[in-house]
Design an enzyme around this catalytic site. Structure first.
Site, PDB file in Angstrom:
ATOM      1  N   HIS A 470       0.771  -1.236  -0.049  1.00  0.00           N
ATOM      2  CA  HIS A 470       0.083   0.068   0.069  1.00  0.00           C
ATOM      3  C   HIS A 470       0.830   1.328  -0.031  1.00  0.00           C
ATOM      4  O   HIS A 470       0.794   2.183  -0.580  1.00  0.00           O
ATOM      5  CB  HIS A 470      -0.912  -0.043   1.117  1.00  0.00           C
ATOM      6  CG  HIS A 470      -1.682   0.983   1.530  1.00  0.00           C
ATOM      7  ND1 HIS A 470      -1.435   2.442   2.012  1.00  0.00           N
ATOM      8  CD2 HIS A 470      -2.992   1.474   0.760  1.00  0.00           C
ATOM      9  CE1 HIS A 470      -2.286   3.069   2.013  1.00  0.00           C
ATOM     10  NE2 HIS A 470      -3.364   2.575   1.296  1.00  0.00           N
ATOM     11  N   CYS A 849       5.223  37.803  -1.603  1.00  0.00           N
ATOM     12  CA  CYS A 849       5.604  36.566  -1.178  1.00  0.00           C
ATOM     13  C   CYS A 849       4.282  35.833  -0.595  1.00  0.00           C
ATOM     14  O   CYS A 849       3.172  36.560  -0.738  1.00  0.00           O
ATOM     15  CB  CYS A 849       6.623  36.913   0.120  1.00  0.00           C
ATOM     16  SG  CYS A 849       5.915  37.679   1.410  1.00  0.00           S
TER      17      CYS A 849
HETATM   18  C1  PEP Z   1       1.461  35.979   3.752  1.00  0.00           C
HETATM   19  O1  PEP Z   1       0.984  36.546   4.744  1.00  0.00           O
HETATM   20  O2  PEP Z   1       1.419  36.043   2.604  1.00  0.00           O
HETATM   21  C2  PEP Z   1       2.854  35.664   4.438  1.00  0.00           C
HETATM   22  C3  PEP Z   1       3.783  35.313   3.692  1.00  0.00           C
HETATM   23  O3  PEP Z   1       2.791  35.300   5.613  1.00  0.00           O
HETATM   24  P1  PEP Z   1       2.406  34.082   6.298  1.00  0.00           P
HETATM   25  O4  PEP Z   1       1.927  33.322   5.290  1.00  0.00           O
HETATM   26  O5  PEP Z   1       3.562  33.343   7.220  1.00  0.00           O
HETATM   27  O6  PEP Z   1       1.370  34.771   7.407  1.00  0.00           O
END
Ligand code: PEP
Ligand code: MG
Length: 902
Positions: A470, A849
């Site tokens: 599995h 980000c």
């Molecule tokens: C976000 O808020 O996009 C970020 C990168 O911070 P975290 O995901 O750690 O809150």
């Protein structure tokens, strides 16, 4: 309104696509290239839209169709509805965007009691004519009259049973058997729909045209458009074409061909051919087709390949494929029919291919001079690159040279390599991963109950089981690295330990200890070994270097540990765009110190625990700087709801109380104060940093001392300090002063020139609105897409899955997931922030980000917003590099068009 175009009309390619749909545009381009295509005409999408909206067809269409029919009749010397020499027609749908198999088709229109014998005489084959007629009856019955297909299929299988051969092929039915079948099909149509099958061929034609237009609205097509985000408004065209037949004998047949191998990308004609059959028989899989080339045939079957059996037709088709590929500048997938030795092409379209083939074909076509590098970059789906990378360990000789030896060996069940912290059950795997850890799931063997844990884990190892166990099968399906049957493991679930008995000095590992697996060799190592990415297709490196030459935005990686930073380099990161420092506190030893820090009463006591955390972070930061060798490293100050660091069970508080010399109740009470109703919007980020004495100063000292440790050794360090969850300018002012003061305390040498940049995470709408003020105090902005989305939409990122899928898939209210692809409204907030910040600080750098940083849709928006960088999760980095190049090219192409117009 344009009513129709003959397939040989000369048209601009955009008009072709919009008015004729993709399939007919392909037919008309082939006609223009001199490739044999059965003559015909296309009733435009404009007519289709009118029919859809009002159920009527425009005036004049009748006459236009009659005239176009006459042209076909003259070319072929056959007449529609003529009893002696009938012309048969195919009626097909086709929209601007391909929707394979979603809409309807009616073939053999023009056959009736009246024309049947004429067709039999024309082809010298009564059986052939009857076979065509029963096909028409079934298609007309299902498509035009909406009769269930199984009513026809049951009659066919009953007939075969009556004949005593239930498994006989359709092509083995005799003329008299088909005659009986036709009679019963005619009855079904009348019986099920209340009206007889029309013997008037013009009624057949208009019924079929109406049904093809109406099939735009069938539930399959509507659902498909929802899923693919295709605009409901575009509508379909309808192509009427002379029939050609692949079922007229051994010199005939139907097939499909790819101009290159769609799975490897190799430059060779690839496909299937079914002798003496119509196209729909190939799709239905009734008989096993043969290969196109002798090379691709199964051993012993070479002589039946198309190449060997009909060499002239094969050569002609190969030549058409070559000219289509160079005309469209892309790999094509064609459908063809050979009628009595003469090939006709019925369709050409851009071929679907694996990610592997896409990269190889794009790079090869540049080398062959068919494509420019820019066009090659636009040809590859950036999202697919993730599939082409496999994690691996350094070569065994290199490991051995560093004194690293495997501690146990099992079966290499699923390739790749992974390291992480040991967990013993699936729920723990999911919980630890949600806390930012990478884990390896260890089980005696796995079962269906473990799948969620296997998905969350980086790798899986089992003590029992073989290559088809599995664990092995599921891990391969999930693309997870996996070692099974590792008999040297002695797992003690009660103690949460595992003993590796294979090594000379048997080792005891506990939950949370680090382990590395090599799923390609079955070897198991203790500790976290470096795992790097390697491409599974050679051409990827070249394509990436072209992408890097084109893109404007910088592409950074999210990496929280030195190991992840080193891996990021192998994925082509230009730096670390986000190091989430709180994740470093989840390792067992540090977690205890963090808990004591949060629960200490006395400042003095807190300082002691902070000092311990500082030592650990300083070492980690220094190692990350070393790994990145002078590239930018953005370290974010702690940002986590504080309650998440605290234990969930009362027993775990006792050692903390002992360490702090406090009563258990007191410690539990303090912990309660850290629990929040809405942690995502609570005491986190800079708010915690400014209210918990010493916390941020500790982190600042750790990163600046680490920078000093490295620069003292002559290493380059490019540090960026990132401040999370900023809402007020006053917060930044206070913290800025602390940063400067810690900087002075650490870099005491007056000759030191080290400086770091300070940035704000812009992740609440207020920060976007006061971005001008914030910009006075920082050198860069990092837009946190995750939090900015949750705060702008007022949708918790942790609970969004309760209703967003329904919004998207069932109600069609949203095209995409705003937590995966940057939402328009959120992008607007970013635009406002930039508009207010740039005049204050023109040199301000800004980027995105968070989880959206690797999505091509978001990257395109970032390019258009003029952002300077994006930071993406590791495995999405190559895709992000390509998407950034594509976004740049799209923008260049757009501005080129504008200049052209001027
Ligand atoms: C976000 O808020 O996009 C970020 C990168 O911070 P975290 O995901 O750690 O809150
Ligand atoms: Mg955030």
């Amino acid at each position: 309104m344009t009513l129709l175009y003959p397939l040989d009309a000369e048209l601009d390619s955009d008009v072709r696509l919009q008015l004729l749909g993709k399939k007919a545009a392909g037919l008309s381009e082939m006609t223009a290239l001199g490739i044999p295509v059965p003559p015909g005409f296309t009733i435009t999408t404009e007519v289709g839209r009118q029919y859809r909206d009002s159920g009527t067809l425009p005036d004049g269409l009748d006459a236009a169709v009659e005239q176009a029919l006459r042209t076909i009749e003259e070319r072929l010397g056959r007449v529609f509805g003529n009893a002696d020499n009938p012309l048969l027609l195919s009626i097909r749908s086709g929209a601007e965007v391909s929707m394979p198999g979603m809409m309807d088709t009616v073939l053999n229109v023009g056959l009736s009691q009246h024309t049947l014998s004429g067709l039999a005489a024309q082809r010298g084959d009564k059986r052939f004519a009857l076979d065509g007629y029963r096909r028409l009856l079934q298609m007309y019955g299902t498509v035009v009259r909406g009769i269930r297909a199984d009513r026809f299929q049951y009659l066919l299988s009953d007939l075969k049973t009556e004949l005593g051969r239930p498994r006989m092929l359709d092509s083995e039915l005799s003329a008299s058997a088909l005659e009986g079948l036709v009679a019963s099909y005619l009855e079904v149509i009348e019986d099920a729909s209340g009206a007889p099958f029309p013997q008037d061929v013009r009624t057949q034609l208009w019924d079929a045209i109406g049904a093809v237009f109406a099939s735009w609205e069938n539930s399959r097509a509507v659902r498909y458009r929802r899923m693919q985000g295709i605009d409901d408004a575009i509508g379909t065209a309808c192509t009427v074409q002379a029939m050609v037949f692949g079922n007229t004998g051994p010199q005939s047949g139907s097939g499909v061909a790819f101009t290159r191998n769609p799975s490897s990308g190799e430059r060779q004609l690839y496909g299937e051919f079914l002798p003496n059959a119509q196209g729909e028989d190939v799709v239905a899989g009734i008989r096993t087709p043969v290969a196109l080339t002798a090379n691709a045939s199964r051993p012993g079957k070479e002589a039946s390949s198309l190449e060997a059996s009909l060499p002239e037709a094969f050569e002609a088709i190969s030549n058409y494929c070559a000219s289509l590929e160079s005309h469209f500048g892309d790999m094509q997938d064609i459908e063809f029919t050979i009628e009595d030795g003469r090939p006709y092409l019925l369709q050409t379209r851009t071929a679907k291919r694996t990610a592997h083939a896409a990269v190889r074909v794009a790079v090869d076509m540049v080398k062959e001079g068919v494509l420019s590098k820019d066009d090659a970059l636009l040809r590859v789906d950036a999202r697919s690159l993730e599939q082409l990378l496999q994690a691996r360990l350094p070569a065994e000789a290199d490991l051995a040279a560093d004194g690293i030896k495997p501690l146990a060996v099992g079966l290499p069940a699923s390739p790749g390599a992974a390291s992480g912290r040991i967990v013993f059950d699936a729920d723990d795997a999911v919980r630890w991963v949600s806390e930012g850890q990478e884990v390896i799931l260890i089980r005696q063997e796995t079962s269906a109950e473990d799948i969620h844990g296997m998905k969350a884990a980086k790798g899986v190892i089992t003590a029992a089981g073989g290559m088809t166990s599995h664990a092995a099968v599921v891990a391969r399906g999930l693309g997870k690295c996996c070692v099974v049957g590792c008999g040297d493991l002695r797992i003690d679930l009660r103690e949460r330990t595992v003993r590796l008995d294979g090594s000379r000095d048997s080792q005891l590992l506990r939950e949370g200890d680090l382990l590395t697996l090599d799923g390609s060799t079955g070897k198991v190592y203790t500790g976290a070994l470096d795992v790097v990415a390697s491409a599974t297709v050679d051409e990827l490196r070249e394509l990436m270097s072209w992408a890097d030459g084109v893109r404007r935005m910088r592409v950074y990686a999210e990496a929280d540990t030195p190991q992840a930073a080193r891996a990021a380099l192998s994925y082509g990161a230009e730096g670390v765009g986000l190091c989430r420092t709180e994740r470093m506190f989840f390792a067992q030893d540090r977690l205890f110190a963090m808990r004591c820090t949060l629960l200490a009463f006395e400042n003095e006591q807190r300082r002691e625990w902070l000092a311990e955390l500082e030592r650990a972070q300083r070492d980690d930061f220094a190692e990350i700087f070393r790994a990145m060798d002078g590239r930018p490293v953005t370290i974010r100050l702690l940002d986590r709801a504080l309650g998440e660091f605290l234990p969930h069970d009362d027993e775990s508080f006792q050692p903390i109380a002992d360490a702090l010399d406090l009563e258990l109740e007191e410690v539990i009470k303090t912990a309660e104060r850290h629990r929040e109703s809405n942690p995502a919007f609570g005491h986190r980020g800079i708010r915690a940093g400014l209210t918990i004495p010493g916390l941020y100063d500790m982190q600042l000292r750790a990163m600046l001392f680490a920078a000093r440790d490295c620069t003292d050794q002559g290493l380059a360090v490019d540090l960026e300090v990132l401040i999370p969850m900023v809402s007020f300018t006053s917060e930044i002012e206070v913290l800025r002063a602390s940063i400067d003061s810690v900087h002075r305390q650490v870099f005491t040498n007056p000759t030191s020139t080290f400086s770091c940049r300070v940035g704000a995470m812009i992740e609440v709408p207020r920060a976007c609105l006061i971005a001008g003020e914030i910009a006075e105090h920082v050198q860069f902005f990092s837009f946190g897409g995750n939090d900015l989305t949750q705060t702008a939409l007022g949708v918790s990122r942790d609970d969004a899955s309760r209703f967003l899928p329904t919004y998207r898939n069932e109600l069609g209210l949203l095209a995409g997931d705003p937590f995966t692809h940057l939402d328009e409204g959120v992008a607007e907030l970013i635009a406002i922030a930039l508009e207010r910040a740039k005049p204050v600080r023109p040199q301000l750098l800004a980027g995105l980000c968070g989880d959206q940083g690797g999505s091509p849709v978001s990257i395109e928006i970032c390019e258009n917003l003029g952002l300077d960088f994006i930071s993406a999760p590791l495995s999405q980095l190559p895709g992000a590099r390509l998407a950034a190049a594509q976004a740049r090219l799209h923008q260049k192409n757009r501005s080129g068009a504008v200049f052209g117009a001027v």
